[in-house]
Enzyme design. Structure first.
Site, PDB file in Angstrom:
ATOM      1  N   ARG A 146       1.511  64.051  95.316  1.00  0.00           N
ATOM      2  CA  ARG A 146       1.275  65.096  94.325  1.00  0.00           C
ATOM      3  C   ARG A 146       0.100  64.770  93.408  1.00  0.00           C
ATOM      4  O   ARG A 146      -0.104  63.648  92.991  1.00  0.00           O
ATOM      5  CB  ARG A 146       2.542  65.278  93.478  1.00  0.00           C
TER       6      ARG A 146
ATOM      7  N   ARG B 286      -0.291  61.746  88.357  1.00  0.00           N
ATOM      8  CA  ARG B 286       0.507  61.379  87.192  1.00  0.00           C
ATOM      9  C   ARG B 286       0.954  59.932  87.296  1.00  0.00           C
ATOM     10  O   ARG B 286       1.326  59.478  88.369  1.00  0.00           O
ATOM     11  CB  ARG B 286       1.746  62.285  87.113  1.00  0.00           C
TER      12      ARG B 286
HETATM   13  P1  ADP Z   1       9.554  66.060  87.218  1.00  0.00           P
HETATM   14  O1  ADP Z   1      10.476  67.226  87.320  1.00  0.00           O
HETATM   15  O2  ADP Z   1       8.525  66.061  88.293  1.00  0.00           O
HETATM   16  O3  ADP Z   1      10.213  64.725  87.027  1.00  0.00           O
HETATM   17  P2  ADP Z   1       8.840  66.810  84.503  1.00  0.00           P
HETATM   18  O4  ADP Z   1       7.465  67.164  84.141  1.00  0.00           O
HETATM   19  O5  ADP Z   1       9.878  67.859  84.466  1.00  0.00           O
HETATM   20  O6  ADP Z   1       8.672  66.196  85.949  1.00  0.00           O
HETATM   21  O7  ADP Z   1       9.345  65.579  83.617  1.00  0.00           O
HETATM   22  C1  ADP Z   1       8.628  64.391  83.460  1.00  0.00           C
HETATM   23  C2  ADP Z   1       9.372  63.434  82.531  1.00  0.00           C
HETATM   24  O8  ADP Z   1       9.512  64.039  81.241  1.00  0.00           O
HETATM   25  C3  ADP Z   1      10.793  63.084  82.941  1.00  0.00           C
HETATM   26  O9  ADP Z   1      10.825  62.021  83.866  1.00  0.00           O
HETATM   27  C4  ADP Z   1      11.420  62.731  81.587  1.00  0.00           C
HETATM   28  O10 ADP Z   1      11.071  61.431  81.185  1.00  0.00           O
HETATM   29  C5  ADP Z   1      10.757  63.695  80.639  1.00  0.00           C
HETATM   30  N1  ADP Z   1      11.550  64.931  80.450  1.00  0.00           N
HETATM   31  C6  ADP Z   1      11.193  66.202  80.795  1.00  0.00           C
HETATM   32  N2  ADP Z   1      12.147  67.097  80.482  1.00  0.00           N
HETATM   33  C7  ADP Z   1      13.165  66.365  79.928  1.00  0.00           C
HETATM   34  C8  ADP Z   1      14.448  66.695  79.411  1.00  0.00           C
HETATM   35  N3  ADP Z   1      14.915  67.963  79.413  1.00  0.00           N
HETATM   36  N4  ADP Z   1      15.208  65.691  78.909  1.00  0.00           N
HETATM   37  C9  ADP Z   1      14.787  64.418  78.893  1.00  0.00           C
HETATM   38  N5  ADP Z   1      13.587  64.031  79.383  1.00  0.00           N
HETATM   39  C10 ADP Z   1      12.779  64.991  79.894  1.00  0.00           C
END
Ligand code: ADP
Ligand code: ZN
Length: 212
Positions: A123, A156
């Site tokens: 990705r 990322r």
């Molecule tokens: P992915 O779904 O590809 O893991 P995201 O962009 O949704 O990527 O999330 C990246 C990171 O951001 C997660 O691994 C976490 O550390 C943090 N994060 C995102 N949304 C949340 C949430 N609702 N609660 C806690 N941590 C979150």
């Protein structure tokens, strides 16, 4: 219309959320993107979130819940939204119930672990608009440049193989229980993630039409 997209990291929540929001004129809300933005700007939330995100852990609930509450209260969310990446554990789901927003449906995009690993490691993401690409499945037209906005495309930090495995583990432990949670509330729709992005999009449109 307010929706939640569930699914493992890399299941395609962000990509699909863009498509569905375009069609229904609703707002995509990604807590992950908001946290990355906060980190980039060195805001207090960004500084707090950094170490958790880099190691593939969830950021503390009170921080994410605060960010989410502020976001859905803004006028551009009035027509509806898709939550991508929130809630990510049962206590966040309970907090969302407590806030009192109505959720019409929860769409779980289901993809096997082996495929998730393959997707995440290949990705790439636009630094500017957040669009995601893949070295093989959604290639860039010009090396290093976003197909949509021309911004710089990067890998990322948390898509490094070791962190990918940690995020998947976190997903199975903390987020997967939400499938039962929303099933019991009668809100759950399961969509099997397809190889072709547009095929998954069609299945999601069907699931949405079914509940409308
Ligand atoms: P992915 O779904 O590809 O893991 P995201 O962009 O949704 O990527 O999330 C990246 C990171 O951001 C997660 O691994 C976490 O550390 C943090 N994060 C995102 N949304 C949340 C949430 N609702 N609660 C806690 N941590 C979150
Ligand atoms: Zn872009």
């Amino acid at each position: 219309m307010n929706l939640i997209f569930l699914g493992a990291p890399g299941a395609g929540k962000g990509t699909q959320s863009e498509k569905v929001c375009e069609k229904y004129k609703i707002l995509p809300i990604s807590t992950g993107s908001m946290l990355r933005e906060a980190m980039k700007n060195n805001t207090p939330s960004g500084i707090k979130a950094k170490s958790y995100m880099e190691s593939g852990d969830l950021v503390p609930d009170e921080l994410v819940i605060g960010i989410l509450k502020d976001r859905i209260a803004r006028p551009d969310a009035e027509n509806g939204f898709i939550l991508d990446g929130f809630p990510r554990n049962v206590s966040q789901a309970e907090a969302l119930l407590k806030i009192g927003v109505n959720i019409d449906a929860v769409i779980n995009i289901s993809v096997p672990d082996e495929e998730i690993i393959d997707r995440l490691v290949g990705r790439r993401m636009c630094e500017k608009c957040g669009a995601s690409f893949h070295t093989i499945y959604r290639p860039l037209k010009i090396e290093g440049k976003c197909n949509i906005c021309g911004g710089k495309v990067i890998q990322r930090d948390d898509d490094e193989p070791e962190t990918v495995l940690k995020r998947l583990k976190t997903y199975h432990e903390k987020t997967q229980p939400l499938i039962d949670f929303y099933e019991q509330l009668g809100k759950l729709k399961i969509v099997i993630g397809q190889k072709e992005i547009s095929q998954t999009t069609s299945l999601i449109f069907e699931a949405i039409e079914e509940m409308a």
